[in-house]
Design a protein around this motif. Structure first.
Motif, PDB file in Angstrom:
ATOM      1  N   TRP A   3      -6.919  -7.696  -6.091  1.00 17.79           N
ATOM      2  CA  TRP A   3      -6.761  -8.290  -4.764  1.00 17.79           C
ATOM      3  C   TRP A   3      -7.238  -7.309  -3.706  1.00 17.79           C
ATOM      4  O   TRP A   3      -7.091  -6.102  -3.861  1.00 17.79           O
ATOM      5  CB  TRP A   3      -5.283  -8.540  -4.477  1.00 17.79           C
ATOM      6  N   SER A   4      -7.739  -7.806  -2.604  1.00 18.15           N
ATOM      7  CA  SER A   4      -7.896  -6.975  -1.418  1.00 18.15           C
ATOM      8  C   SER A   4      -6.481  -6.639  -0.970  1.00 18.15           C
ATOM      9  O   SER A   4      -5.640  -7.544  -0.838  1.00 18.15           O
ATOM     10  CB  SER A   4      -8.606  -7.729  -0.301  1.00 18.15           C
ATOM     11  N   ALA A   5      -6.197  -5.362  -0.772  1.00 17.39           N
ATOM     12  CA  ALA A   5      -4.826  -4.955  -0.455  1.00 17.39           C
ATOM     13  C   ALA A   5      -4.341  -5.578   0.857  1.00 17.39           C
ATOM     14  O   ALA A   5      -3.172  -5.961   0.970  1.00 17.39           O
ATOM     15  CB  ALA A   5      -4.722  -3.434  -0.409  1.00 17.39           C
ATOM     16  N   HIS A   6      -5.231  -5.695   1.844  1.00 16.90           N
ATOM     17  CA  HIS A   6      -4.801  -6.291   3.111  1.00 16.90           C
ATOM     18  C   HIS A   6      -4.491  -7.783   2.942  1.00 16.90           C
ATOM     19  O   HIS A   6      -3.546  -8.299   3.527  1.00 16.90           O
ATOM     20  CB  HIS A   6      -5.813  -6.027   4.231  1.00 16.90           C
ATOM     21  N   LYS A   7      -5.261  -8.468   2.100  1.00 17.38           N
ATOM     22  CA  LYS A   7      -4.987  -9.889   1.847  1.00 17.38           C
ATOM     23  C   LYS A   7      -3.659 -10.038   1.106  1.00 17.38           C
ATOM     24  O   LYS A   7      -2.862 -10.931   1.400  1.00 17.38           O
ATOM     25  CB  LYS A   7      -6.119 -10.521   1.051  1.00 17.38           C
TER      26      LYS A   7
END
Length: 146
Positions: free
Chosen positions: A47-51
């Motif tokens: 996953w994109s960490a911010h997402k």
């Protein structure tokens, strides 16, 4: 849409990678690409960490939208610094916030070309100094050809 449901252990594992900064950004200390975007693993998926943070703390990102870093810091995973917007809005905000070109030249009114579409949409900005240097190099390369 409901927010992403994670276990307490999964959330604590995620938060171990976060360092809260004085400006409120949550600096990601985990996996990061060359552009400063962050990644995490969750349930055998990357996953994109911010997402991931946004979807855990706020809500799922609606289809057709993407997350914009309001703080303009790509490695920030603070969900309060993220907003779901269209790609067009994200690009426009990012371009407007950019102060320097890739070569470090100031993108001020005297050193910036604006490419605007017929319907008045700002598509991109170009550094005049870089463009002049590129044209000069192209002419030098062309003069050596027969």
């Amino acid at each position: 849409m409901a927010a992403l449901v994670v276990t307490r252990r999964e959330l604590l594992d995620f938060l171990k990678q976060v360092v809260v900064q004085p400006d409120g950004c949550w600096a990601w200390s985990g996996i990061m690409n060359a552009n400063g975007y962050t990644y995490t693993h969750w349930r055998k998926k990357i996953w994109s960490a911010h997402k991931f943070a946004y979807e855990v703390y706020k809500d799922r990102v609606p289809v057709g939208l993407e997350l914009d870093h309001l703080c303009r810091v790509t490695w920030c995973v603070n969900p309060e610094h993220l907003e779901a917007v269209t790609h067009k809005v994200n690009r426009e905000r990012g371009s407007a916030a950019k102060l320097f070109c890739r070569q470090g030249h100031l993108l001020d009114a005297d050193n910036t070309y604006h490419y605007i579409t017929r319907d008045g949409i700002l598509r991109s900005r170009y550094c005049k100094q870089c463009r002049t240097e590129t044209k000069k190099q192209w002419r030098i390369n062309q003069s050596g050809r027969i």
